[in-house]
Design a protein around this motif. Structure first.
Motif, PDB file in Angstrom:
ATOM      1  N   PRO A 143       0.653  -1.263  -0.330  1.00 50.00           N
ATOM      2  CA  PRO A 143      -0.126  -0.125  -0.175  1.00 50.00           C
ATOM      3  C   PRO A 143       0.801   1.234  -0.021  1.00 50.00           C
ATOM      4  N   SER A 144       0.381   2.300  -0.472  1.00 50.12           N
ATOM      5  CA  SER A 144       1.175   3.600  -0.742  1.00 50.12           C
ATOM      6  C   SER A 144       1.462   3.975   0.915  1.00 50.12           C
ATOM      7  N   THR A 145       2.604   4.546   0.937  1.00 49.16           N
ATOM      8  CA  THR A 145       2.838   5.094   2.461  1.00 49.16           C
ATOM      9  C   THR A 145       3.176   6.359   2.470  1.00 49.16           C
ATOM     10  N   ASP A 146       3.119   7.256   1.421  1.00 48.54           N
ATOM     11  CA  ASP A 146       3.401   8.478   1.274  1.00 48.54           C
ATOM     12  C   ASP A 146       2.668   9.413   2.570  1.00 48.54           C
ATOM     13  N   ASN A 147       1.589   9.259   2.968  1.00 48.36           N
ATOM     14  CA  ASN A 147       0.713   9.785   3.897  1.00 48.36           C
ATOM     15  C   ASN A 147       0.177   8.981   4.977  1.00 48.36           C
ATOM     16  N   ALA A 148       0.683   7.702   5.195  1.00 45.57           N
ATOM     17  CA  ALA A 148       0.397   6.880   5.890  1.00 45.57           C
ATOM     18  C   ALA A 148       0.831   6.631   7.469  1.00 45.57           C
ATOM     19  N   LEU A 149      -0.112   6.421   8.334  1.00 47.17           N
ATOM     20  CA  LEU A 149       0.329   5.778   9.435  1.00 47.17           C
ATOM     21  C   LEU A 149      -0.180   4.152   9.413  1.00 47.17           C
ATOM     22  N   ALA A 150       0.667   3.645  10.256  1.00 51.18           N
ATOM     23  CA  ALA A 150       0.245   2.080  10.366  1.00 51.18           C
ATOM     24  C   ALA A 150       0.154   1.943  11.700  1.00 51.18           C
ATOM     25  N   VAL A 151      -0.830   0.576  11.947  1.00 54.00           N
ATOM     26  CA  VAL A 151      -1.355   0.155  13.146  1.00 54.00           C
ATOM     27  C   VAL A 151      -1.115  -1.138  13.148  1.00 54.00           C
ATOM     28  N   ILE A 152      -0.518  -1.940  14.272  1.00 48.47           N
ATOM     29  CA  ILE A 152      -0.461  -3.336  14.225  1.00 48.47           C
ATOM     30  C   ILE A 152      -0.970  -3.955  15.592  1.00 48.47           C
ATOM     31  N   CYS A 153      -1.758  -5.080  15.564  1.00 48.66           N
ATOM     32  CA  CYS A 153      -2.262  -5.589  16.696  1.00 48.66           C
ATOM     33  C   CYS A 153      -2.135  -7.070  16.455  1.00 48.66           C
ATOM     34  N   LEU A 157       6.821  -2.965   6.721  1.00 48.76           N
ATOM     35  CA  LEU A 157       6.341  -1.556   6.826  1.00 48.76           C
ATOM     36  C   LEU A 157       7.666  -0.575   6.779  1.00 48.76           C
ATOM     37  N   GLU A 158       8.559  -0.731   7.230  1.00 50.75           N
ATOM     38  CA  GLU A 158       9.717  -0.059   7.286  1.00 50.75           C
ATOM     39  C   GLU A 158      10.222   0.215   5.761  1.00 50.75           C
ATOM     40  N   THR A 159      10.393  -1.060   5.315  1.00 49.96           N
ATOM     41  CA  THR A 159      10.887  -1.078   4.173  1.00 49.96           C
ATOM     42  C   THR A 159       9.963  -0.327   3.035  1.00 49.96           C
ATOM     43  N   LEU A 160       8.641  -0.354   3.320  1.00 51.71           N
ATOM     44  CA  LEU A 160       7.518   0.247   2.232  1.00 51.71           C
ATOM     45  C   LEU A 160       7.604   1.806   2.683  1.00 51.71           C
ATOM     46  N   GLY A 161       8.417   2.136   3.777  1.00 51.77           N
ATOM     47  CA  GLY A 161       8.558   3.736   3.927  1.00 51.77           C
ATOM     48  C   GLY A 161       7.794   4.342   5.152  1.00 51.77           C
ATOM     49  N   VAL A 162       7.381   3.355   5.859  1.00 46.20           N
ATOM     50  CA  VAL A 162       6.432   3.956   6.920  1.00 46.20           C
ATOM     51  C   VAL A 162       7.685   4.315   8.075  1.00 46.20           C
ATOM     52  N   LYS A 163       7.587   5.428   8.685  1.00 47.69           N
ATOM     53  CA  LYS A 163       8.511   5.599   9.511  1.00 47.69           C
ATOM     54  C   LYS A 163       8.390   5.243  10.976  1.00 47.69           C
ATOM     55  N   ALA A 164       9.353   4.921  11.781  1.00 49.48           N
ATOM     56  CA  ALA A 164       8.980   4.394  13.173  1.00 49.48           C
ATOM     57  C   ALA A 164       8.108   5.147  14.142  1.00 49.48           C
ATOM     58  N   ASP A 165       8.168   6.413  14.030  1.00 49.98           N
ATOM     59  CA  ASP A 165       7.095   7.392  14.624  1.00 49.98           C
ATOM     60  C   ASP A 165       5.898   7.322  14.138  1.00 49.98           C
ATOM     61  N   ASP A 166       5.733   6.690  12.813  1.00 52.19           N
ATOM     62  CA  ASP A 166       4.400   6.564  12.512  1.00 52.19           C
ATOM     63  C   ASP A 166       3.748   4.952  12.497  1.00 52.19           C
ATOM     64  N   ILE A 167       4.314   3.926  13.221  1.00 51.60           N
ATOM     65  CA  ILE A 167       3.944   2.630  13.273  1.00 51.60           C
ATOM     66  C   ILE A 167       3.360   2.607  14.866  1.00 51.60           C
ATOM     67  N   TYR A 168       2.118   2.422  14.837  1.00 50.73           N
ATOM     68  CA  TYR A 168       1.508   2.178  16.183  1.00 50.73           C
ATOM     69  C   TYR A 168       1.345   0.617  16.415  1.00 50.73           C
ATOM     70  N   ILE A 169       1.723   0.409  17.539  1.00 50.92           N
ATOM     71  CA  ILE A 169       1.729  -1.326  17.841  1.00 50.92           C
ATOM     72  C   ILE A 169       1.034  -1.316  19.261  1.00 50.92           C
ATOM     73  N   SER A 170       0.024  -2.289  19.359  1.00 50.41           N
ATOM     74  CA  SER A 170      -0.757  -2.386  20.585  1.00 50.41           C
ATOM     75  C   SER A 170       0.073  -3.771  21.248  1.00 50.41           C
ATOM     76  N   ILE A 214      -0.868   1.018  23.729  1.00 49.82           N
ATOM     77  CA  ILE A 214      -0.178   1.360  22.417  1.00 49.82           C
ATOM     78  C   ILE A 214       0.792   2.247  22.375  1.00 49.82           C
ATOM     79  N   PHE A 215       1.811   1.790  21.733  1.00 50.19           N
ATOM     80  CA  PHE A 215       3.120   2.601  21.529  1.00 50.19           C
ATOM     81  C   PHE A 215       3.636   2.917  20.270  1.00 50.19           C
ATOM     82  N   THR A 216       4.227   3.684  19.674  1.00 46.27           N
ATOM     83  CA  THR A 216       4.898   3.803  18.432  1.00 46.27           C
ATOM     84  C   THR A 216       6.096   3.165  18.332  1.00 46.27           C
ATOM     85  N   LEU A 217       6.616   2.485  17.569  1.00 42.94           N
ATOM     86  CA  LEU A 217       7.861   1.922  17.352  1.00 42.94           C
ATOM     87  C   LEU A 217       9.097   2.617  17.678  1.00 42.94           C
ATOM     88  N   LYS A 218       8.920   4.183  17.589  1.00 42.00           N
ATOM     89  CA  LYS A 218       9.929   4.821  17.996  1.00 42.00           C
ATOM     90  C   LYS A 218      10.137   4.684  19.504  1.00 42.00           C
TER      91      LYS A 218
END
Ligand SMILES: Cc1cc2nc3c(=O)[nH]c(=O)nc-3n(C[C@H](O)[C@H](O)[C@H](O)COP(=O)(O)OP(=O)(O)OC[C@H]3O[C@@H](n4cnc5c(N)ncnc54)[C@H](O)[C@@H]3O)c2cc1C
Ligand code: SF4
Ligand code: SF4
Ligand code: FES
Lengths: 353, 278
Positions: free
Chosen positions: B201-211, B224-237, B265-269
């Protein structure tokens, strides 16, 4: 002006100690170090239960006064119609007087306060017990060779957090009220007290100076220690230590600062209570999930949790350090793991600045 | 009873129980307070449910705060408390403490495309989030939504009826996958991280959520990181064994953070900052 205010140092002669405790026990819930085998542990004063003020510090930590183990948090009953009724035991509001608590244990109360009063929701049962506790502390004339409170920002005659200080002399106790509450409590036994003589004052001053000058080692710089410990996550030091540690948890149970607990239901479906019981980060089941997965399965991870929490996480989170230097874990660890060596190891690693 | 003691639960009546999966070991419980109102909550939060005499355990809210009249929890039978819960039916009373924990940072979700990745029972929390975001009053608040959800075999998907309606929606790209091929399954076969990689999926303007379960999280993060989502934009439960849910019993911390009270819920960062294990 009352006598205690006029003469801050009062003397209780050794022969009057029992009468003194009887006088306090008549007015308050008096807690003293009771003899329990070759240990002492704080418990309610009774004429027929021997107490011993000589252990420095008492073998059992004074946290038992604030965190009884176990402690019922609420009770439940279920009636025939399935209706559940919940109830709480009354909170401890009457003044309790703890006699002979050492400076290390009083310092540790502040670390417990950070957990139970300031992390988020106030723990009401803890708060009631804390607020109602009047601390008649005792200076350490002969500190154990294993304790090192002087390295942890305190000293054997530290009065921080106490309502009164007791300094044992050969012929009796010197008592000094430090707060209004401490003064009121001592007033109830005023007839047994007399003002200190010039010679007694001199003795007290000499003991205090000696205590303040105690140097069991270099003072610990907690900011520096927090940094070196935090950076040691991958250090083989921990794996080596883990080969010695038995994971018995004794260190955490005797520690006045350690406060991890579990919640468990007693009783059956129809009636019972939920209680808090002391637990330990040194036990594998502490973090083992229902699936069997355990993020701290290895002993090295559990050791890191204990020491990182004491010296790194606490400081980073703005809480008091997790060790007051009472020396109990040094004395009791069956594997001779000595927290002073760990402190020294990581303090020595500090980068030179 | 004082409202002050943070360990005292509130009694809740079980209104309805439904069987969610073909293995019959995951049930949804619909609860309503015996007295008073439902305590407000947000997607991502959880509550501690009590079976008196058995204990207490944490479960993410599966309902969205926009569903009124009940709260819903979807619970897998695993150990002693969940086994006992599964024996209870409508009319019986259990206890609840909550809402506990933080919630999804819905303010930061505004105007963003969302890549939502789920697996296992942790999908409960994603149901709460999706029902909330897809509601007419909220849908315009976020951009494109891509949902990836995987289970072992088709019978194990939670919320099958909801998945059917979501499949028909044009404003949600639904990607389901199963680990094992099965009769009647025409979708992809394979694990979730693989599917995310394939769909890209396009990651230009994306946040990701993983549970999901820890291995799913571990293998999805690099994708997700390879696709270009930044660690601060990845939310993990995150999940850890819990008791108090208040940051005081000492067991659920990851470094300086408590999963129960700073999270779940934390960001990967943030996770990378507090732990050497990420
Ligand atoms: C934030 C969060 C949200 C969760 N959401 C859900 C959900 O929506 N649906 C669901 O089915 N499960 C969920 N879980 C997992 C659920 O809490 C465990 O499956 C449950 O605690 C198992 O309890 P048990 O008594 O049956 O197992 P036992 O193995 O008998 O566990 C004994 C006790 O240990 C604690 N415990 C054990 N495992 C866990 C665990 N994985 N997480 C937390 N505490 C644990 C509980 O207090 C439990 O009662 C969630 C966990 C967390 C941390
Ligand atoms: S007392 Fe010693 S052996 Fe036992 S858990 Fe503590 S450090 Fe390990
Ligand atoms: S860690 Fe050991 S020395 Fe330090 S306060 Fe606890 S028991 Fe005492
Ligand atoms: S569950 Fe007790 S600290 Fe998080």
């Amino acid at each position: 002006m009352n006598r205690l205010a006029e003469h801050p140092l009062q003397i209780l002669d050794a022969k009057d100690l029992t009468a003194f405790m009887d006088a306090l026990a008549a007015g308050f819930d008096l807690q003293v170090p009771l003899v329990a085998g070759d240990a002492t542990r704080f418990g309610p004063y009774r004429k027929d239960a021997p107490c011993d003020f000589s252990q420095t510090p008492p073998a059992h930590p004074a946290k038992t006064l604030l965190l009884p183990n176990p402690e019922v948090l609420f009770r439940y009953t279920k009636d025939a119609g399935g209706r559940i009724t919940l109830s709480e035991d009354p909170l401890d509001a009457d003044l309790r007087v703890a006699l002979g608590v050492r400076a290390c244990d009083v310092r540790a109360f502040e670390a417990l306060d950070a957990v139970f009063l300031r992390r988020g929701r106030v723990d009401t049962a803890y708060q009631a017990r804390r607020d109602s506790l009047c601390i008649l502390g005792m200076g350490c004339v002969a500190p154990s060779p294993l304790c090192f409170c002087d390295r942890m920002g305190s000293h054997p005659f530290d009065t921080h957090g106490m309502d009164a200080l007791i300094i044992p002399l050969t012929g009796g106790w010197v008592l000094e009220a430090l707060t209004e509450r401490g003064r009121k409590v001592l007033e109830t036994a005023a007839s047994l007290l007399r003002a200190a003589s010039a010679e007694e004052k001199r003795q007290v001053a000499a003991l205090r100076t000696k205590g303040r000058e105690r140097k069991s080692g270099a003072p610990v710089d907690f900011e520096v220690l927090a940094g070196t410990v935090a950076a040691s996550y991958k250090d083989p030091f921990w794996e080596t230590l883990a080969t010695r540690c038995l994971g018995c948890g004794i260190c955490t149970f005797v520690c006045p600062v350690c406060s991890c607990f579990t919640l468990e239901d007693t009783g059956k479906t129809l009636s019972g209570g939920r209680q808090r019981a002391w637990d330990s980060c040194m036990f594998p089941a502490f973090t083992r999930e229902a699936s069997g997965h355990n993020p701290r399965e290895g002993m090295d991870r559990r050791l890191k949790q204990r020491f990182f929490h004491k010296f790194s996480y606490s400081i980073e989170n703005g809480e008091p350090p997790g060790c007051v230097g009472c020396g109990r874990c040094v004395e009791k660890c069956p594997a001779a793991i000595d927290i002073r060596e760990i402190v020294d190891f990581f303090s020595a690693e500090a980068p030179d600045v | 009873m004082s409202d002050m003691n943070p360990f005292v639960p509130r009694p809740m009546e079980i209104v309805k129980v439904i069987d969610e999966v073909s293995s019959h070991d995951i049930l949804s419980f619909f609860l309503r307070p015996v007295e008073g109102e439902i305590v407000p909550y947000l997607p991502g939060q959880f509550a501690a449910l009590s079976v008196f005499g058995r204990g207490e355990a944490p479960f993410g809210y599966a309902s969205s705060p926009l569903e009124t009249g009940y709260v819903r929890f979807t619970i897998k039978r695993t150990g002693s408390l969940t086994r006992e819960l599964h024996r209870l039916g409508a009319g019986e009373v259990i206890g609840i403490r909550g809402a506990l924990g933080n919630a999804f940072d819905l303010e930061r979700f505004r105007g963003k495309d969302l890549i939502i990745v789920g697996g296992g029972y942790a999908f409960t929390t994603l149901r709460s989030l999706l029902v909330y975001l897809l509601a007419p009053e909220n849908r315009a608040g976020v951009g494109d939504i891509s949902l990836f959800y995987g289970v072992r075999h088709p019978g194990l998907f939670l919320y099958k009826a909801a998945l059917e309606t979501w499949r028909k929606r044009k404003d949600l790209a639904l990607h389901l996958t199963v680990d094992q091929a099965a009769d009647g399954w025409h979708g992809p076969v394979g694990v979730v991280p693989e599917l995310v990689r394939k769909v890209s999926p396009s990651t230009d303007n994306a946040l990701a959520v993983i549970c999901g379960p820890p291995p799913m999280i571990r293998f999805t993060l690099p994708v997700l990181e390879t696709l270009g989502v930044k660690a601060d934009d990845i939310y993990i439960s995150m999940e850890m064994k819990m008791k108090c849910g208040l940051g005081v019993c000492g067991r659920c911390n990851i470094g300086t953070k408590f999963v129960c009270s700073d999270g779940p819920i934390f960001t990967l960062k943030t996770l990378r900052e507090v732990s050497d294990d990420f």
